[in-house]
Design a protein around this motif. Structure first.
Motif, PDB file in Angstrom:
ATOM      1  N   TRP A   1      -2.316  17.800   5.627  1.00 31.68           N
ATOM      2  CA  TRP A   1      -1.036  17.118   5.839  1.00 31.68           C
ATOM      3  C   TRP A   1      -0.926  15.819   5.059  1.00 31.68           C
ATOM      4  O   TRP A   1      -1.864  15.022   4.980  1.00 31.68           O
ATOM      5  CB  TRP A   1      -0.833  16.808   7.318  1.00 31.68           C
ATOM      6  CG  TRP A   1      -0.433  17.989   8.142  1.00 31.68           C
ATOM      7  CD1 TRP A   1      -0.387  19.289   7.749  1.00 31.68           C
ATOM      8  CD2 TRP A   1      -0.049  17.974   9.527  1.00 31.68           C
ATOM      9  NE1 TRP A   1       0.003  20.089   8.792  1.00 31.68           N
ATOM     10  CE2 TRP A   1       0.219  19.322   9.888  1.00 31.68           C
ATOM     11  CE3 TRP A   1       0.085  16.973  10.478  1.00 31.68           C
ATOM     12  CZ2 TRP A   1       0.612  19.663  11.178  1.00 31.68           C
ATOM     13  CZ3 TRP A   1       0.475  17.319  11.769  1.00 31.68           C
ATOM     14  CH2 TRP A   1       0.747  18.647  12.100  1.00 31.68           C
ATOM     15  N   PHE A   2       0.283  15.601   4.544  1.00 28.38           N
ATOM     16  CA  PHE A   2       0.661  14.365   3.850  1.00 28.38           C
ATOM     17  C   PHE A   2       2.134  14.156   4.160  1.00 28.38           C
ATOM     18  O   PHE A   2       2.939  15.083   4.022  1.00 28.38           O
ATOM     19  CB  PHE A   2       0.448  14.532   2.345  1.00 28.38           C
ATOM     20  CG  PHE A   2       0.502  13.263   1.545  1.00 28.38           C
ATOM     21  CD1 PHE A   2      -0.652  12.733   0.992  1.00 28.38           C
ATOM     22  CD2 PHE A   2       1.702  12.591   1.315  1.00 28.38           C
ATOM     23  CE1 PHE A   2      -0.619  11.566   0.219  1.00 28.38           C
ATOM     24  CE2 PHE A   2       1.753  11.436   0.565  1.00 28.38           C
ATOM     25  CZ  PHE A   2       0.585  10.916   0.012  1.00 28.38           C
ATOM     26  N   CYS A   3       2.520  12.958   4.599  1.00 34.84           N
ATOM     27  CA  CYS A   3       3.930  12.715   4.921  1.00 34.84           C
ATOM     28  C   CYS A   3       4.225  11.225   4.835  1.00 34.84           C
ATOM     29  O   CYS A   3       3.318  10.392   4.757  1.00 34.84           O
ATOM     30  CB  CYS A   3       4.286  13.244   6.313  1.00 34.84           C
ATOM     31  SG  CYS A   3       3.502  12.367   7.688  1.00 34.84           S
TER      32      CYS A   3
ATOM     33  N   VAL B   1      -4.314  13.136  -3.563  1.00 33.20           N
ATOM     34  CA  VAL B   1      -3.379  12.080  -3.147  1.00 33.20           C
ATOM     35  C   VAL B   1      -2.244  11.949  -4.159  1.00 33.20           C
ATOM     36  O   VAL B   1      -1.070  11.843  -3.782  1.00 33.20           O
ATOM     37  CB  VAL B   1      -4.118  10.742  -2.963  1.00 33.20           C
ATOM     38  CG1 VAL B   1      -3.122   9.589  -2.802  1.00 33.20           C
ATOM     39  CG2 VAL B   1      -5.045  10.807  -1.748  1.00 33.20           C
ATOM     40  N   ARG B   2      -2.565  11.986  -5.430  1.00 30.81           N
ATOM     41  CA  ARG B   2      -1.527  11.819  -6.457  1.00 30.81           C
ATOM     42  C   ARG B   2      -0.473  12.924  -6.376  1.00 30.81           C
ATOM     43  O   ARG B   2       0.730  12.645  -6.349  1.00 30.81           O
ATOM     44  CB  ARG B   2      -2.180  11.812  -7.850  1.00 30.81           C
ATOM     45  CG  ARG B   2      -1.179  11.831  -8.992  1.00 30.81           C
ATOM     46  CD  ARG B   2      -1.864  11.666 -10.332  1.00 30.81           C
ATOM     47  NE  ARG B   2      -2.906  12.643 -10.573  1.00 30.81           N
ATOM     48  CZ  ARG B   2      -2.699  13.883 -11.036  1.00 30.81           C
ATOM     49  NH1 ARG B   2      -1.453  14.292 -11.311  1.00 30.81           N
ATOM     50  NH2 ARG B   2      -3.715  14.706 -11.240  1.00 30.81           N
TER      51      ARG B   2
ATOM     52  N   GLN C   1      -3.233   6.144  -8.935  1.00 38.11           N
ATOM     53  CA  GLN C   1      -3.292   4.846  -9.593  1.00 38.11           C
ATOM     54  C   GLN C   1      -2.578   3.732  -8.839  1.00 38.11           C
ATOM     55  O   GLN C   1      -2.662   2.562  -9.228  1.00 38.11           O
ATOM     56  CB  GLN C   1      -2.705   4.959 -11.010  1.00 38.11           C
ATOM     57  CG  GLN C   1      -3.497   5.863 -11.932  1.00 38.11           C
ATOM     58  CD  GLN C   1      -4.926   5.378 -12.139  1.00 38.11           C
ATOM     59  OE1 GLN C   1      -5.151   4.229 -12.514  1.00 38.11           O
ATOM     60  NE2 GLN C   1      -5.894   6.246 -11.867  1.00 38.11           N
ATOM     61  N   GLU C   2      -1.882   4.076  -7.772  1.00 38.31           N
ATOM     62  CA  GLU C   2      -1.163   3.043  -7.020  1.00 38.31           C
ATOM     63  C   GLU C   2      -2.017   2.547  -5.848  1.00 38.31           C
ATOM     64  O   GLU C   2      -3.040   3.156  -5.523  1.00 38.31           O
ATOM     65  CB  GLU C   2       0.171   3.615  -6.531  1.00 38.31           C
ATOM     66  CG  GLU C   2       1.089   4.031  -7.666  1.00 38.31           C
ATOM     67  CD  GLU C   2       2.443   4.523  -7.170  1.00 38.31           C
ATOM     68  OE1 GLU C   2       3.127   3.756  -6.467  1.00 38.31           O
ATOM     69  OE2 GLU C   2       2.801   5.679  -7.476  1.00 38.31           O
TER      70      GLU C   2
ATOM     71  N   ILE D   1       0.856  -1.188   0.000  1.00 40.89           N
ATOM     72  CA  ILE D   1       0.000   0.000   0.000  1.00 40.89           C
ATOM     73  C   ILE D   1       0.892   1.237   0.000  1.00 40.89           C
ATOM     74  O   ILE D   1       1.756   1.394   0.848  1.00 40.89           O
ATOM     75  CB  ILE D   1      -0.935   0.021   1.225  1.00 40.89           C
ATOM     76  CG1 ILE D   1      -1.851  -1.213   1.238  1.00 40.89           C
ATOM     77  CG2 ILE D   1      -1.739   1.308   1.275  1.00 40.89           C
ATOM     78  CD1 ILE D   1      -2.876  -1.228   0.140  1.00 40.89           C
ATOM     79  N   GLN D   2       0.675   2.141  -0.946  1.00 46.53           N
ATOM     80  CA  GLN D   2       1.490   3.344  -1.041  1.00 46.53           C
ATOM     81  C   GLN D   2       0.983   4.469  -0.146  1.00 46.53           C
ATOM     82  O   GLN D   2       1.769   5.215   0.424  1.00 46.53           O
ATOM     83  CB  GLN D   2       1.550   3.828  -2.490  1.00 46.53           C
ATOM     84  CG  GLN D   2       2.359   2.918  -3.396  1.00 46.53           C
ATOM     85  CD  GLN D   2       3.807   2.820  -2.940  1.00 46.53           C
ATOM     86  OE1 GLN D   2       4.501   3.822  -2.812  1.00 46.53           O
ATOM     87  NE2 GLN D   2       4.249   1.603  -2.656  1.00 46.53           N
TER      88      GLN D   2
END
Length: 389
Positions: free
Chosen positions: A210-212, A151-152, A74-75, A46-47
């Motif tokens: 937030w994304f990390c 997300v991408r 797409q992942e 899972i990415q």
């Protein structure tokens, strides 16, 4: 959503004092450590794990979860939901969307508890992280809506900036709510993402965006689980900076950020935020300055002066202002001082004051007058001054 929505403002020559580097840890006891140990993995392929804490969010969840379904990433991706003792229909809505999401290949991991009271947004986020398996985390509040490319684009940026918290621009709903805050969030320069971390607005990269990476999250630690009234996002952001973390923003609107009366941020007292800000300012800036001037001889400037530790109060050489009445007084006397001779701090016109400055004037509230005055001094933000407003 009720409860779980985060988002808990001509001088002389600058003294040749060392300037704090916001990218470096500053004390040996704060070296990176995997505070969450091996309890969270990341080996499933899972990415991205979308981290979603939920508490009484039934009126928002359909829009929120639909936005997860519509991501163009797409992942492999999963949704990790933790239900913090919701008393409404949140659990049934989650189960309905679990089927729809898994039908299109998005894994859904659910957890929760049915205690009589919620344990708080920090606890719920940590639990959602612990049960997840992605190599990256995309944090989402259950009253917000992601645009399809969120997300991408943030995953691409996180891969390029592995020790950074990645944010994005936002659209506020209702549009007329918190207009000044929204302008600030969207228009900070990338340098200001690190220099304006002391303002009352909170983290320069705001929590709902937030994304990390999982690896970096583990380096920083976990969210404070003190519950209602604790600014868990601000405390995590400060620790992130202490550990040498960076900040990066996608300059596109990727999130609809709702404003409403029941958001958890409203439960955090202004005084609590103020005290954390003052201590962080002392730690990261004032410890490195032998002397400084407070810009604003009014209420906010005097409040900052009184809030400083005795050692840092002694470094204040003057207040500065544009108000002729304040300047005419000549001095501010600190009557509550325990010293036998009460400190008397000169009040000067800003053109006569000596940098570096701590700015206690709120941005974007004077019709550009304060900003224009500051620009005439040809100073460098993050070296000659910091905003604390």
């Amino acid at each position: 959503m009720e409860g779980h929505s985060a988002a808990t403002g001509s001088g002389g020559q600058t003294p040749e004092a060392p300037s704090p580097n916001p990218l470096l840890p500053e004390s040996p006891q704060l070296q990176p450590s995997l505070l969450l140990g091996n309890r969270i993995g990341g080996s499933s392929g899972i990415q991205v794990s979308v981290i979603l804490p939920v508490y009484n969010a039934a009126c928002w969840l359909d829009d929120c979860l639909k936005s997860v379904l519509e991501q163009d990433f797409q992942e492999p991706m999963e949704l990790s939901v933790f239900n913090d003792a919701s008393m409404d229909n949140s659990a049934n809505i989650i189960e309905k969307w679990k089927i729809r999401l898994e039908d299109v290949g998005i894994r859904v991991v659910t957890g929760g508890h049915d205690s009589s009271q919620p344990k708080g947004v920090g606890f719920a986020k940590n639990q959602a992280v612990l049960q997840s398996s992605g190599t990256h985390f995309c944090f989402l509040d259950s009253d917000d809506v992601m645009l399809p490319q969120r997300v991408r684009l943030q995953h691409e940026a996180a891969c390029q900036h592995p020790n950074s918290i990645i944010g994005c621009q936002i659209r506020r709903e209702p549009e007329e709510s918190t207009e000044r805050y929204t302008r600030w969030v969207n228009n900070l320069t990338h340098a200001q993402l690190l220099t304006q971390v002391y303002t009352s607005h909170g983290p320069t990269v705001i929590m709902p965006t937030w994304f990390c990476s999982r690896e970096w999250f583990c380096q920083v630690g976990k969210f404070d689980e003190g519950g209602k009234g604790v600014p868990e996002d601000l405390l995590f952001f400060y620790e992130h900076l202490r550990k040498g973390g960076g900040a990066f923003r996608i300059d596109q609107c990727l999130l609809l950020y709702r404003y409403h009366a029941h958001a958890a941020t409203h439960s955090v007292l202004e005084g609590t935020i103020w005290n954390h800000r003052v201590r962080f300012l002392e730690e990261r800036v004032l410890n490195y300055w032998p002397s400084f001037t407070i810009w604003n001889a009014g209420k906010q400037g005097r409040r900052l002066y009184r809030s400083l530790s005795p050692a840092h109060r002694k470094k204040v050489v003057a207040f500065c202002d544009v108000d002729k009445k304040k300047i005419a007084k000549g001095f501010y006397t600190y009557e509550d001082s325990k010293e036998k001779t009460k400190p008397r701090i000169p009040i000067q016109h800003f053109r006569d004051a000596i940098p570096p400055f701590i700015m206690c004037v709120k941005l974007d509230l004077t019709g550009g007058v304060f900003e224009a005055d500051l620009s005439t001094l040809d100073l460098k933000e993050g070296v000659d001054y910091y905003h604390f407003s």
